[in-house]
Design an enzyme around this catalytic site. Structure first.
Site, mmCIF file in Angstrom:
data_model
loop_
_atom_site.group_PDB
_atom_site.id
_atom_site.type_symbol
_atom_site.label_atom_id
_atom_site.label_comp_id
_atom_site.label_asym_id
_atom_site.label_seq_id
_atom_site.Cartn_x
_atom_site.Cartn_y
_atom_site.Cartn_z
ATOM 1 N N THR A 173 3.160 -10.036 14.853
ATOM 2 C CA THR A 173 1.808 -10.137 14.251
ATOM 3 C C THR A 173 0.922 -9.192 13.572
ATOM 4 O OG1 THR A 173 1.743 -12.322 15.294
ATOM 5 C CG2 THR A 173 -0.145 -11.830 14.345
ATOM 6 N N THR A 224 0.852 -1.668 0.097
ATOM 7 C CA THR A 224 -0.212 0.329 0.272
ATOM 8 C C THR A 224 0.715 1.102 0.295
ATOM 9 O OG1 THR A 224 -1.942 -0.585 1.004
ATOM 10 C CG2 THR A 224 -1.569 1.519 1.527
ATOM 11 N N ARG A 259 -2.578 -25.407 13.984
ATOM 12 C CA ARG A 259 -3.421 -23.899 15.390
ATOM 13 C C ARG A 259 -3.610 -24.679 15.975
ATOM 14 N NH1 ARG A 259 -5.737 -19.477 13.100
ATOM 15 N NH2 ARG A 259 -5.138 -18.778 14.519
#
Ligand code: ASP
Length: 345
Positions: free
Chosen positions: A169, A16, A249
């Site tokens: 993260t 971006t 996970r």
């Protein structure tokens, strides 16, 4: 004492930060570096020698892959002796994966590799890109009073924080403070000034110079548990042809269903030599697979604990370790060690 101007290499991959709007489709698309830097005239106010290289074409980081990590690592290796530090401009979506991957690929790194990007394109009035870029350059140029680089690892610079790359993260799709390292303190606080926290910075212990490991084995995957997961789906995924490593996970402190079909499938898979790493779905805290019966069953089924490692770091660490040609047993041993400060043991 160092007296020369800091020399920094910017590696622009896309994201971006450098995007502009496509007038027909009204979607953001990566654009070239000259556009990006034209929008930050303040960069010239820094008394640095700055060069740049860019991906052709620049990419949205959703398209990032091990091939691109190789490209970034190769640029760093090629120019390692010519620059004091490196700034990688990158989309936010997969930034934490790239930061983790590079931390493993760049062995014995002793110079700053600072990854940044932005939530708003650099041409927008309220962009966060300008500040992120300038601060990243300052962090990459920062030295102590002996002229030694303060940061000697791969780090993510975003808004008010510098985080360890392999601990980070992406936490928000719209907040300027988009990243967080949930299980490790910030390396620096960005406010009126840049306040480094030397006690938490990573330093390579080997006196040998940079060694870049290019092979990242893609035969790994992430498998997320959820209530209602069926035997058929799980069996299909665990039997993915060629799979060598799986990041599982799990819930909470590393828990899973205790039904026999589930544990049998997991056990069959580890018995075949597939390395399964237990990583919690919680953003904070880690696996304690001896706390509950449901967690210790995984342990007994041959699954190893990922402790407090992030999913991104666990996945890229498996790619790196299998890329080194290690056996499943050796990979398991290394998963239990902190190679670049990615896990607390
Ligand atoms: N889709 C963009 C990317 O990751 C988002 C961003 O840069 O923030 O390339």
């Amino acid at each position: 004492m160092k007296t020369q101007r800091p020399k920094i290499l910017i590696i622009y991959t896309g994201g971006t930060i450098g995007m502009i709007e496509d007038v027909v489709k009204h979607t953001l698309q990566p654009f070239d570096f000259s556009h990006l830097i034209d929008n930050v005239p303040k960069v010239k106010m820094l008394d640095y020698d700055i060069d740049n290289i860019q991906f052709h074409p620049p990419i949205d980081s959703s398209n990032m892959s091990p091939r691109h990590w190789k490209e970034i690592a190769s640029a760093i290796e090629k120019h390692y002796d010519d620059y004091d530090g490196f700034v990688v401009l990158h989309g936010t979506d997969t930034m934490a994966y790239t930061a983790s991957a590079l931390s493993f690929m760049l062995e014995n790194l002793s110079k700053p590799v600072i990854i940044t990007g932005s939530q708003l394109p650099i041409g927008e009035v309220r962009t966060d890109g300008e500040e992120n870029l300038i601060t990243a350059l300052q962090v990459a140029a920062a030295t102590d009073r002996n002229g030694v680089a303060i940061v000697q690892e791969v780090a993510i610079l975003f808004e008010n924080h510098l985080w360890r790359g392999n601990r980070s993260t992406k936490m928000s799709a719209d907040n300027f403070n988009a990243f967080k390292s949930n299980n490790y303190p910030e390396l620096a606080r960005i406010g009126l000034g840049i306040t480094f926290h030397p006690e938490v910075l990573y330093h390579a212990t080997s006196p040998r110079g940079l060694k870049v490991r290019y092979e990242m084995d893609p035969n790994v995957m992430v498998l997320t548990l959820h209530p209602g997961i069926t035997e058929g789906t799980l069996r299909y995924q665990l039997n993915t042809p060629g799979i060598k490593g799986i990041v599982l996970r799990t819930y909470g402190a590393g828990n899973c269903p205790s039904e026999p079909w589930f544990l049998n499938l997991i056990h069959e898979t580890t018995a075949r030599g597939v390395v399964i790493v237990n990583v919690t779905q919680c953003v904070n805290g880690g696996v304690n697979d001896t706390l509950y019966e449901t967690g210790s069953q995984l342990n007994l089924s041959g699954v190893i604990s990922g402790h407090d490692i992030t999913c991104e770091a666990a996945l890229t660490k498996l790619m790196y370790l299998f890329g080194l040609g290690l056996s499943p047993k050796q990979v398991k041993q290394c998963m239990n060690c902190a190679l670049r400060g990615e896990v607390s043991l």
